[in-house]
Design a protein around this motif. Structure first.
Motif, PDB file in Angstrom:
ATOM      1  N   ALA A 143      -6.262  19.458   2.965  1.00  0.00           N
ATOM      2  CA  ALA A 143      -5.304  19.729   4.073  1.00  0.00           C
ATOM      3  C   ALA A 143      -4.027  20.334   3.347  1.00  0.00           C
ATOM      4  CB  ALA A 143      -4.650  18.399   4.694  1.00  0.00           C
ATOM      5  N   THR A 144      -3.380  21.053   4.052  1.00  0.00           N
ATOM      6  CA  THR A 144      -2.191  21.778   3.347  1.00  0.00           C
ATOM      7  C   THR A 144      -0.776  20.690   3.507  1.00  0.00           C
ATOM      8  OG1 THR A 144      -1.497  22.812   5.330  1.00  0.00           O
ATOM      9  CG2 THR A 144      -2.581  24.040   3.954  1.00  0.00           C
ATOM     10  N   ALA A 145      -0.687  20.003   2.350  1.00  0.00           N
ATOM     11  CA  ALA A 145       0.054  18.951   2.412  1.00  0.00           C
ATOM     12  C   ALA A 145       0.998  18.823   1.232  1.00  0.00           C
ATOM     13  CB  ALA A 145      -0.864  17.422   2.185  1.00  0.00           C
ATOM     14  N   PRO A 146       2.182  18.372   1.370  1.00  0.00           N
ATOM     15  CA  PRO A 146       3.244  18.221   0.222  1.00  0.00           C
ATOM     16  C   PRO A 146       2.797  17.372  -0.871  1.00  0.00           C
ATOM     17  CG  PRO A 146       4.058  16.848   1.895  1.00  0.00           C
ATOM     18  CD  PRO A 146       2.586  17.605   2.487  1.00  0.00           C
ATOM     19  N   HIS A 147       3.297  17.434  -1.933  1.00  0.00           N
ATOM     20  CA  HIS A 147       3.070  16.555  -3.001  1.00  0.00           C
ATOM     21  C   HIS A 147       4.197  15.373  -2.623  1.00  0.00           C
ATOM     22  CE1 HIS A 147       0.942  18.918  -5.934  1.00  0.00           C
ATOM     23  NE2 HIS A 147       1.679  19.878  -5.648  1.00  0.00           N
ATOM     24  N   HIS A 172       0.874  -1.285   0.021  1.00  0.00           N
ATOM     25  CA  HIS A 172       0.015  -0.041  -0.124  1.00  0.00           C
ATOM     26  C   HIS A 172       1.091   1.260   0.030  1.00  0.00           C
ATOM     27  CE1 HIS A 172      -3.402   2.784   1.081  1.00  0.00           C
ATOM     28  NE2 HIS A 172      -2.729   3.249   2.062  1.00  0.00           N
ATOM     29  N   ILE A 173       0.534   2.018  -0.814  1.00  0.00           N
ATOM     30  CA  ILE A 173       1.406   3.318  -0.841  1.00  0.00           C
ATOM     31  C   ILE A 173       0.374   4.510  -0.912  1.00  0.00           C
ATOM     32  CG2 ILE A 173       2.900   4.698  -2.246  1.00  0.00           C
ATOM     33  CD1 ILE A 173       4.044   2.219  -3.156  1.00  0.00           C
ATOM     34  N   ALA A 174       0.560   5.793  -0.217  1.00  0.00           N
ATOM     35  CA  ALA A 174      -0.550   6.834  -0.337  1.00  0.00           C
ATOM     36  C   ALA A 174       0.126   8.083  -0.964  1.00  0.00           C
ATOM     37  CB  ALA A 174      -1.130   7.053   0.900  1.00  0.00           C
ATOM     38  N   LEU A 175      -0.337   8.420  -2.115  1.00  0.00           N
ATOM     39  CA  LEU A 175       0.285   9.665  -2.664  1.00  0.00           C
ATOM     40  C   LEU A 175      -0.793  10.830  -2.515  1.00  0.00           C
ATOM     41  CD1 LEU A 175       0.876   8.342  -6.217  1.00  0.00           C
ATOM     42  CD2 LEU A 175       2.576   8.410  -4.206  1.00  0.00           C
ATOM     43  N   ALA A 220      -3.485   4.493  -2.501  1.00  0.00           N
ATOM     44  CA  ALA A 220      -4.549   5.641  -2.226  1.00  0.00           C
ATOM     45  C   ALA A 220      -4.008   6.905  -2.556  1.00  0.00           C
ATOM     46  CB  ALA A 220      -4.590   5.674  -0.719  1.00  0.00           C
ATOM     47  N   LEU A 221      -4.951   7.499  -3.533  1.00  0.00           N
ATOM     48  CA  LEU A 221      -4.801   9.020  -4.115  1.00  0.00           C
ATOM     49  C   LEU A 221      -5.442  10.046  -3.156  1.00  0.00           C
ATOM     50  CD1 LEU A 221      -5.349   8.037  -7.872  1.00  0.00           C
ATOM     51  CD2 LEU A 221      -3.236   7.806  -6.299  1.00  0.00           C
ATOM     52  N   LEU A 222      -4.764  10.442  -2.236  1.00  0.00           N
ATOM     53  CA  LEU A 222      -5.152  11.423  -1.342  1.00  0.00           C
ATOM     54  C   LEU A 222      -5.478  12.991  -1.726  1.00  0.00           C
ATOM     55  CD1 LEU A 222      -3.405  10.370   1.704  1.00  0.00           C
ATOM     56  CD2 LEU A 222      -5.197   9.359   0.990  1.00  0.00           C
TER      57      LEU A 222
END
Length: 142
Positions: free
Chosen positions: A56-60, A8-11, A49-51
């Motif tokens: 939220a203020t989140a990085p790429h 599992h990887i979330a981007l 998971a494509l978030l």
């Protein structure tokens, strides 16, 4: 021997719909679920998971990854993490409204990077049902 594997990887994404289409068209990845603007896709082996960054203020880039643990080594892994001062925790204990299918617990490494820990892929429909039950308990009956 049996060992944990990353499944599992979330981007983070500014447009999860377009990103899901990109991976579908270019790599044949299939959509497996969605919730609150987030979309899950898979190649049949690793779930992505494509978030949505809109919440939220989140990085790429990568938010977290997830290990699937053979059930027979789960307790050993948890004991090692706890002994090092990094005990895993259930994200639902912090926020019962979380609707997430692929995680049982979360942990952090020594640099603060998050990873998920699970022994099995969760069913999206079952997870949504559980979330509704949790939310119903949070809201007092009238």
């Amino acid at each position: 021997g049996e060992r944990p594997v990353i499944r599992h990887i979330a981007l983070f994404s500014d447009d999860t719909e377009k990103l899901a289409e990109f991976y579908g068209e270019c790599f044949g990845m299939k959509r497996t679920g969605e919730s609150k603007g987030d979309i899950w896709i898979t190649d049949g082996w690793v779930d992505f998971a494509l978030l949505s960054r809109k919440r939220a203020t989140a990085p790429h880039g990568i938010h977290h990854w997830g290990f699937t643990l053979p059930s027979e080594i789960r307790n050993d892994i948890y004991q090692k993490l706890t002994a090092k001062g990094f005990p895993p925790s259930d994200p639902r204990a912090e926020d019962p409204t979380i609707d997430r299918p692929y995680v049982e617990d979360k942990g952090h490494d020594i640099d603060g990077n998050r990873f998920d820990l699970t022994t099995a892929k969760r069913d999206m429909d079952e997870e949504k049902r559980r979330t509704k039950e949790r939310l119903a308990k949070l809201v007092p009956a009238k």
